[in-house]
Design an enzyme around this catalytic site. Sequence first.
Site, PDB file in Angstrom:
ATOM      1  N   LEU B 153      50.644  42.040  46.348  1.00  0.00           N
ATOM      2  CA  LEU B 153      51.382  41.152  45.438  1.00  0.00           C
ATOM      3  C   LEU B 153      50.302  40.297  44.782  1.00  0.00           C
ATOM      4  O   LEU B 153      49.747  39.389  45.399  1.00  0.00           O
ATOM      5  CB  LEU B 153      52.399  40.296  46.206  1.00  0.00           C
ATOM      6  N   PRO B 154      49.997  40.582  43.507  1.00  0.00           N
ATOM      7  CA  PRO B 154      48.718  40.149  42.920  1.00  0.00           C
ATOM      8  C   PRO B 154      48.683  38.691  42.451  1.00  0.00           C
ATOM      9  O   PRO B 154      48.574  38.431  41.242  1.00  0.00           O
ATOM     10  CB  PRO B 154      48.556  41.116  41.743  1.00  0.00           C
ATOM     11  N   CYS B 155      48.759  37.770  43.386  1.00  0.00           N
ATOM     12  CA  CYS B 155      48.718  36.363  42.978  1.00  0.00           C
ATOM     13  C   CYS B 155      47.343  35.995  42.398  1.00  0.00           C
ATOM     14  O   CYS B 155      47.201  34.968  41.740  1.00  0.00           O
ATOM     15  CB  CYS B 155      49.091  35.453  44.136  1.00  0.00           C
ATOM     16  N   HIS B 156      46.343  36.860  42.622  1.00  0.00           N
ATOM     17  CA  HIS B 156      45.028  36.598  42.021  1.00  0.00           C
ATOM     18  C   HIS B 156      45.072  36.730  40.503  1.00  0.00           C
ATOM     19  O   HIS B 156      44.163  36.275  39.811  1.00  0.00           O
ATOM     20  CB  HIS B 156      43.975  37.552  42.615  1.00  0.00           C
TER      21      HIS B 156
END
Lengths: 153, 185
Positions: B153-156
């Site tokens: 889950l690409p919170c970056h």
Amino acid sequence: MPSVAIPPFERFYEQHRSEVLRLLRRQLGAQRAEDAFQETFLRALQAYRRLEHGEHLRAWVLTIARNVAIDTRRRTRPGDELVETAAEDGTSAYAELAHLTDGLPAKERAAVVLRYGYDLSYDQIAIALGSSPGAARQAASTGVRRLRRRTLS
Amino acid sequence: MTLSPDVDRRFREAAVTLGLVDVGFDIVESPVGELFVAVSDRGLAAISYDTVPDEQLERLGRIAGPCVLRSPRTVDVARRELDEYFEGKRRAFDLTLDLRALPPFTVTVLHELARVPYGETTTYGALASRVGRPRAARAVGTVMNRNRIPIVLPCHRVVGAGGDLVGYGGGLERKTALLTLEGAL
């Protein structure tokens, strides 16, 4: 009184595996201890979801190990009964009951100690003994009756 | 008394084979450091940069069941996809996620987050708008900060309005590394 939370199985396993292995090696020798080790923790894992609290897990898993050792000996050398049933367990509940329950048959003794010394449920005791909850209840009550007769006589 | 690695491994494998494990976890090597990866019967449940994750184990035990056991095999699929991602060969993950026990707002935001494409970035405010709460940029930031399944889950990929990286649960160095890998920086 809030009960002790049940730790994730990994922590329980890490905490007790050395002692379980030691006990099994003493009772069965190094080679048979390996299978018995796996059997002990599989039985514990199978019952783990049904635990009601996280108290006395050490006494519980050592009892499972002792009973796996009994079963292993029966399987490999029929007629060979386990003599050593006392726990190498310093906690007072066990120590007191261990003294009082001296001389009871192994399963009855374990059932009485786990029920009245450690307040475990019959579900948990059943897994430790490798029997049904009904049989665990039976073993505990037969054990208590036997003790009562002995105290009265 | 030392337990031989073989006996230990056999027990862990038997436990998984017999279906007795609620959550299996292992440590996965990666260019941004070792990752704690946990998979439940419902899917990928956690990734953490903290590899002595006592709190994670407790939390997983509470939500998915107490039979939490380290078992390499349960994370094999996730490990393979992560490896491919870090080798630059994978742009999207095909993993089912276990998002149980999260508040509805969090789940909505995470679903929207999952749609931010590889190699692109968005802002906290834009993400808030996309879930119909344009004023909730700060709340979205909190959801990013507590994201239990980073990387997948690409919170970056979520940055500040001015283009600053702002922050990252695993440290800004990792956020930079991931965005660089994806060619976004």
